[in-house]
Scaffold this active site. Structure first.
Site, PDB file in Angstrom:
ATOM      1  N   GLY A 165       0.914  -1.051  -0.006  1.00  0.00           N
ATOM      2  CA  GLY A 165      -0.339  -0.345   0.152  1.00  0.00           C
ATOM      3  C   GLY A 165       0.254   1.383  -0.223  1.00  0.00           C
TER       4      GLY A 165
ATOM      5  CB  SER B 294       1.050   3.856  -5.856  1.00  0.00           C
ATOM      6  OG  SER B 294       2.350   3.615  -5.910  1.00  0.00           O
TER       7      SER B 294
ATOM      8  CB  SER C  52       0.720  -6.155  -7.647  1.00  0.00           C
ATOM      9  OG  SER C  52       0.752  -4.840  -8.852  1.00  0.00           O
TER      10      SER C  52
ATOM     11  CD  GLU D  73       9.418  -2.068  -5.348  1.00  0.00           C
ATOM     12  OE1 GLU D  73       8.988  -1.631  -4.029  1.00  0.00           O
ATOM     13  OE2 GLU D  73       7.978  -2.111  -6.011  1.00  0.00           O
TER      14      GLU D  73
END
Length: 386
Positions: A134, A136, A168, A253
Site C-alpha cells: 500500500g 502509491s 497488485s 524490490e
C-alpha cells in the site's frame, strides 16, 4: 567522474545452490507436464494462483532466508535467487506469494512485533498467507513523499483513512503494508512523519476494487481505507520512520531477476521456433539480447550478494531496474520484427500468445516500483551528479 564506484561483486555459488536449482527446475517441469499452469509473461505480477503458491510452500521454497523459528530455512540470498529465477524462466504463476516473500516478510522480520513474526511469517512461508503493498496513491504517481493517507491516534491504536492504488494482488491477500502520514506535513521535510502499518484486509472499513489492465486481467487494485482501526502493535518499526524503512526495502524490490526476466519466456519460445533457420541479422539481434541478459544477471547476482552481506545497495539496485525493465520491453519490440503480433483472440500459436500478452503488459514495466526517471535520479545522486 572519479566518484563513480558501482559495486557488483561476483558471488560464490556452492553446490547446494546448484542442487536447489535442479530440484526447483524438476518440480516445474513436472507441474508443466501435468498441466497445472500455463506459462505466461509477467508471471510475478499477473500470475495469481494461491494453490500453486501453497505447493511451493510445501516444498519449503518461500521465505528460505528467514530464521527456522519463523518458518524459514536460514538459507542464503543466492538460494532464494535461484528459486525466483527458475520460477520466472518457467513463467509460473507466482504473484500470490511474491510480495510477501520478497519484501513484506523481511520487513516484518526486521520491524514487526514478536507476536506478528510468530503468527504471520510461518503462514507466509507455507504459502498460506499473502501481503500486498500500500504505497502509491491517486495523483501521487511515484512520489511517495506526497502520500495523503492519514493515520490518527485513537484509544488503543490508530485510525487510518485514505486510498492506495496499484496494490497488485490485494484481492488474494490477507494483509497490506500501508504507508500513512502520522505527522504534520512539512513541505521542506516531506519524507518525515510517515509510518508503515500492517493492516488486515478483512478489517471493517477496507474496500478492495479490481482495476482491469489492457490485457483484461484485474491484478491491480484500488484499496480504500475508511476510518480503519488497527491496534498499536500493527505499527511496523518506529512511528515517523516509515520513509527510512521504505528506502531500505527498495533494494529488495528493484534488483531481482523479475526486473529483467518478465518477458524471457517469450524469448525462449522464439528461439526454439527459429533456431533451425536463424542466421544473419536475426541471429545478431537474438545474440545481442542474450548478451544484455547475461550482463544484467551478473549485476543482479552482485546485488543479491551485497544483500546477503547485510548491505543496502540502493544505487546498484536502481541501475539494475532501469536497465532491466527497458530490456524487457525491448525484447518484445525486437522480436516483433521477425514474428509480427496480431492482437486477435485465440489467434496463432503459443509464441503469438506470449508476444501479444507481453505487448499489452509492457507499458507498466518501466513505471511500477518507481519510474525510470526516478531511478535515474537515484543513480545520479549516488554518483554525486546532483
Amino acid at each position: 567522474m572519479d566518484s563513480i564506484r558501482f559495486n557488483f561483486p561476483a558471488p560464490v555459488i556452492d553446490e547446494s545452490v546448484d542442487r536447489l536449482r535442479k530440484d526447483v527446475r524438476s518440480f516445474l517441469q513436472e507441474e508443466s507436464r501435468n498441466g497445472s499452469f500455463r506459462p505466461g509473461t509477467d508471471c510475478w505480477c499477473a500470475g495469481i494462483d494461491p494453490e500453486f503458491s501453497r505447493k511451493l510452500g510445501q516444498h519449503g521454497w518461500i521465505g528460505v532466508t528467514w530464521p527456522k523459528q519463523y518458518g524459514g530455512r536460514e538459507l542464503s540470498a543466492l538460494h532464494r535467487y535461484v528459486i525466483t529465477e527458475e520460477l520466472l524462466v518457467a513463467g509460473a504463476p507466482v504473484h500470490a506469494h511474491w510480495i510477501a516473500d520478497r519484501q513484506s516478510g523481511p520487513l516484518i522480520l526486521a520491524t514487526g512485533s514478536e507476536e506478528m513474526k510468530q503468527s504471520i511469517l510461518p503462514r507466509i512461508a507455507a504459502g498460506e498467507c499473502f501481503v500486498a503493498l500500500g504505497l502509491s496513491e491517486p495523483e501521487s504517481g511515484s512520489d511517495l513523499a506526497s502520500v495523503r493517507t492519514r493515520a490518527h491516534r485513537v484509544e488503543g491504536g490508530w485510525e487510518i483513512t485514505g486510498t492506495k492504488l496499484w496494490s497488485s494482488g490485494a484481492q488474494s491477500c490477507q494483509y497490506m503494508t500501508v504507508l500513512a502520514r502520522t505527522g504534520e506535513r512539512n513541505e521542506k521535510k516531506r519524507h518525515e512523519g510517515l509510518t508503515q502499518f500492517l493492516v488486515p484486509l478483512d478489517s471493517p472499513g477496507v474496500t478492495v476494487r479490481g482495476i482491469r489492465d489492457m490485457s483484461g486481467v484485474e491484478h491491480f487494485n484500488e484499496s480504500h481505507f475508511e476510518k480503519v482501526f488497527v491496534a498499536d502493535d500493527a505499527v511496523l518499526g518506529a512511528v515517523g520512520e516509515g520513509w527510512k524503512q521504505i528506502t531500505s526495502e527498495l533494494a529488495l524490490e528493484r534488483s531481482g531477476p523479475e526486473r529483467f526476466l518478465s518477458t524471457f519466456i517469450a524469448l525462449e519460445k522464439a528461439i526454439q521456433q527459429g533456431a533451425a533457420s536463424m542466421e544473419g541479422h536475426q541471429a545478431r539481434v537474438i545474440g545481442s539480447i542474450l548478451a544484455r541478459i547475461r550482463a544484467l544477471r551478473a549485476m543482479s547476482l552482485g546485488v543479491a550478494a551485497l544483500l546477503g552481506q547485510g548491505q543496502s545497495p540502493d544505487v546498484e539496485a536502481a541501475l539494475v531496474k532501469d536497465l532491466g525493465t527497458r530490456l524487457e520491453q525491448d525484447i518484445i519490440e525486437r522480436l516483433r520484427e521477425f514474428w509480427p503480433i496480431q492482437l486477435k483472440q485465440n489467434f496463432g500459436d503459443e509464441l503469438h500468445y506470449l508476444l501479444s500478452d507481453s505487448l499489452l503488459r509492457q507499458p507498466s514495466f518501466t513505471l511500477r516500483g518507481g519510474t525510470n526517471e526516478v531511478l535515474k535520479g537515484i543513480v545520479a545522486r549516488g554518483l554525486g551528479l546532483r
